[in-house]
Design a protein around this motif. Structure first.
Motif, PDB file in Angstrom:
ATOM      1  N   GLY A 114      18.582 -24.262  20.955  1.00 13.54           N
ATOM      2  CA  GLY A 114      19.596 -24.896  20.093  1.00 13.54           C
ATOM      3  C   GLY A 114      19.511 -24.754  18.680  1.00 13.54           C
ATOM      4  O   GLY A 114      20.616 -24.501  17.997  1.00 13.54           O
ATOM      5  N   ASN A 118      22.682 -23.167  16.726  1.00 13.64           N
ATOM      6  CA  ASN A 118      23.478 -23.422  15.299  1.00 13.64           C
ATOM      7  C   ASN A 118      23.148 -22.285  14.033  1.00 13.64           C
ATOM      8  O   ASN A 118      24.222 -21.995  13.447  1.00 13.64           O
ATOM      9  N   SER A 141      18.670 -27.113  11.567  1.00 11.02           N
ATOM     10  CA  SER A 141      19.320 -25.692  11.848  1.00 11.02           C
ATOM     11  C   SER A 141      20.662 -25.363  11.441  1.00 11.02           C
ATOM     12  O   SER A 141      21.069 -24.590  11.201  1.00 11.02           O
ATOM     13  N   GLU A 182      27.976 -33.818  13.301  1.00 10.82           N
ATOM     14  CA  GLU A 182      27.266 -34.103  14.554  1.00 10.82           C
ATOM     15  C   GLU A 182      27.332 -35.102  15.397  1.00 10.82           C
ATOM     16  O   GLU A 182      27.980 -36.257  14.740  1.00 10.82           O
ATOM     17  N   ALA A 214      23.579 -32.340  20.304  1.00 13.84           N
ATOM     18  CA  ALA A 214      22.469 -32.259  20.805  1.00 13.84           C
ATOM     19  C   ALA A 214      22.037 -33.356  21.385  1.00 13.84           C
ATOM     20  O   ALA A 214      21.427 -33.497  22.683  1.00 13.84           O
ATOM     21  N   SER A 245      17.156 -28.905  25.500  1.00 10.75           N
ATOM     22  CA  SER A 245      15.813 -29.422  25.095  1.00 10.75           C
ATOM     23  C   SER A 245      15.876 -30.756  25.030  1.00 10.75           C
ATOM     24  O   SER A 245      14.723 -31.491  24.937  1.00 10.75           O
ATOM     25  N   LYS A 246      16.971 -31.397  25.513  1.00  6.81           N
ATOM     26  CA  LYS A 246      17.222 -32.940  25.382  1.00  6.81           C
ATOM     27  C   LYS A 246      17.566 -33.418  26.592  1.00  6.81           C
ATOM     28  O   LYS A 246      16.742 -33.345  27.695  1.00  6.81           O
ATOM     29  N   GLY A 252      16.544 -24.272  25.389  1.00  2.83           N
ATOM     30  CA  GLY A 252      17.630 -23.241  25.216  1.00  2.83           C
ATOM     31  C   GLY A 252      18.732 -23.957  24.442  1.00  2.83           C
ATOM     32  O   GLY A 252      18.524 -25.109  24.445  1.00  2.83           O
TER      33      GLY A 252
HETATM   34  N1  PMP Z   1      20.619 -29.901  16.686  1.00  4.12           N
HETATM   35  C1  PMP Z   1      19.837 -31.030  16.410  1.00  4.12           C
HETATM   36  C2  PMP Z   1      20.846 -32.153  15.952  1.00  4.12           C
HETATM   37  C3  PMP Z   1      18.843 -31.334  16.791  1.00  4.12           C
HETATM   38  O1  PMP Z   1      18.261 -32.295  16.672  1.00  4.12           O
HETATM   39  C4  PMP Z   1      17.854 -30.161  17.391  1.00  4.12           C
HETATM   40  C5  PMP Z   1      16.547 -30.447  17.705  1.00  4.12           C
HETATM   41  N2  PMP Z   1      15.999 -31.727  17.461  1.00  4.12           N
HETATM   42  C6  PMP Z   1      18.497 -28.974  17.434  1.00  4.12           C
HETATM   43  C7  PMP Z   1      19.782 -28.849  17.157  1.00  4.12           C
HETATM   44  C8  PMP Z   1      17.873 -27.895  17.626  1.00  4.12           C
HETATM   45  O2  PMP Z   1      17.603 -27.969  19.213  1.00  4.12           O
HETATM   46  P1  PMP Z   1      16.288 -27.026  19.736  1.00  4.12           P
HETATM   47  O3  PMP Z   1      15.321 -28.052  20.217  1.00  4.12           O
HETATM   48  O4  PMP Z   1      17.117 -26.535  21.188  1.00  4.12           O
HETATM   49  O5  PMP Z   1      16.164 -25.993  19.164  1.00  4.12           O
END
Ligand code: PMP
Length: 401
Positions: A114, A118, A141, A182, A214, A245-246, A252
């Protein structure tokens, strides 16, 4: 001795001073065994996990695991290449198809994380001479994507529609602008007032909107698409970025969109092109999980019940929380300083509850907090145990009476 590491001296000293007080390092926890989405063994002790992003508890879903094992057997451990060379397998396309169906969009692009989604989206579509207008509390990110793309960055006050409007009004009408929002802000667990923000943005020309969902995917909106679906602004959003990842339960990232020229990004987006694609087992688990999340109404309901119960219980005990009511699956317990926060974190761990400790610069405005994130798989008994242990830890540390 002075060298390139000298700039870290103050941080090293601060960390050492904290560890010298006898507390454990909150950033060096090892999960020795993971029994389920909600239970791990940490230093020999069964510990309830209240600090993961496993909102929908998909990490141990039997269908998800079976899909991953099959892909590992059929396609091997990794792709050893970029998506644009040898690294696109049928599983990557199937995963993008699952995303297009989940989001009802024409296009979906899968990234390796993720963070990279971004980084790639923002840096590629907003370059030199363009503007990225973002919430001051945006994820790292998003900031890093601005840095990589060299766009002008304009920040507005967290969740302030008025400030967003004012700052857009100061930019030239001709300039191309990307507004990044967000759905859920992950430190306090508060959600964005998206309809009001969209209305403010629409007053200004040449604006596109990207929403990072996310922390909203899986349990906001009738189809689990995120806060933007829940609040009815789907048609106004140009790009949705998300992560596996959530709620999806693996690793991914992705972006979905209906923009007619979206596919060109596969050729020009550096964090997509210049890195290896996800392993076949990961895209297989992601695709299976995403398809199951389309029909996860019961899990969603249980997650919301857990979140509301924990919020109400902690509030009643006298803790200060990041939001007035439970707005998402994240509940932030605000504490006065680093020492109290670490002592409380450790007291909880000793009671068998793991939460995230968060401190500046990850947190807004120099705050220290313990971030609790609920899972659809937390049982009623576990939430009861969590509340009992918060009371005991809070009293031991002196945060509550
Ligand atoms: N965007 C937000 C708002 C997040 O909180 C996160 C990860 N905590 C990400 C993007 C990045 O996700 P990833 O773990 O897949 O890299």
């Amino acid at each position: 001795m002075t060298d390139l590491f000298s700039k870290f001296d103050a941080l090293i000293a601060e960390r050492q001073a904290l560890l010298d007080t006898g507390v454990r390092d909150p950033f060096a926890i090892v999960m020795d065994e993971v029994k389920s989405p909600t239970l791990a063994i940490i230093q020999g002790r069964p510990t309830i996990l209240l600090g993961t992003y496993n909102y929908m508890g998909m990490t141990f879903d039997p269908d998800v695991i079976a899909a991953g094992k099959k892909a590992l057997d059929d396609f091997g451990a990794g792709t050893t290449g970029s998506r644009v060379l040898n690294g696109t397998y049928q599983g990557h396309k199937a995963c993008e198809d699952a995303l297009k169906e989940f989001y009802g969009t024409a296009h979906a692009m899968v990234f390796s994380t993720g963070y990279q989604a971004n980084l790639g989206m923002i840096s590629t579509i907003a370059g030199k001479g363009d503007y990225v207008v973002l919430d001051a509390d945006s994820h790292a990110s998003i900031y890093d994507g601005c840095g990589l793309g060299n766009a002008e960055v304009v920040r507005f006050r967290h969740n302030s529609v008025e400030d967003l409007d004012k700052r857009l009004g100061r930019l030239s009408a001709d300039a191309q602008k990307l507004v990044v929002l967000e759905g859920v802000y992950s430190m306090l667990g508060d959600i964005a007032p998206l309809p009001e923000m969209v209305a403010a943005i629409r007053k200004h020309p040449n604006c596109m909107i990207l929403v990072d969902e996310a922390h909203g995917m899986g349990f906001f909106g009738p189809n689990g698409r995120g806060v933007y679906e829940e609040l009815g602004v789907e048609k106004d959003i140009d790009f949705v970025v998300g992560t596996f990842s959530k709620s999806v339960g693996t690793v991914g990232g992705f972006c979905v969109s209906n923009h007619p020229k979206f596919e060109v990004l596969r050729l020009v987006c550096r964090p997509y092109v210049f890195t290896a694609s996800l392993p076949p087992s990961v895209v297989a688990t992601a695709a299976t999980s995403i398809r199951k999340l389309m029909h996860a109404g019961d899990k969603r309901a249980h997650l919301w019940k857990n979140s509301k119960r924990l919020h109400a219980g902690l509030r009643e005990m006298g803790f200060t929380l990041g939001t007035e009511t439970a707005q998402s699956a994240i509940i932030a317990v605000m504490l006065p300083d680093q020492e109290t926060t670490v002592r409380m974190w450790q007291a909880l761990l000793e009671q068998g509850v793991y939460v995230n400790m968060a401190r500046p610069p990850a947190t807004p405005a120099g705050t220290f907090l313990l971030r609790c994130s609920l899972c659809a798989e937390h049982s009623d008994d576990q939430v009861g145990d969590i509340l009992d242990r918060f009371r005991a830890a809070g009293q031991a540390v002196g945060c509550i009476s």
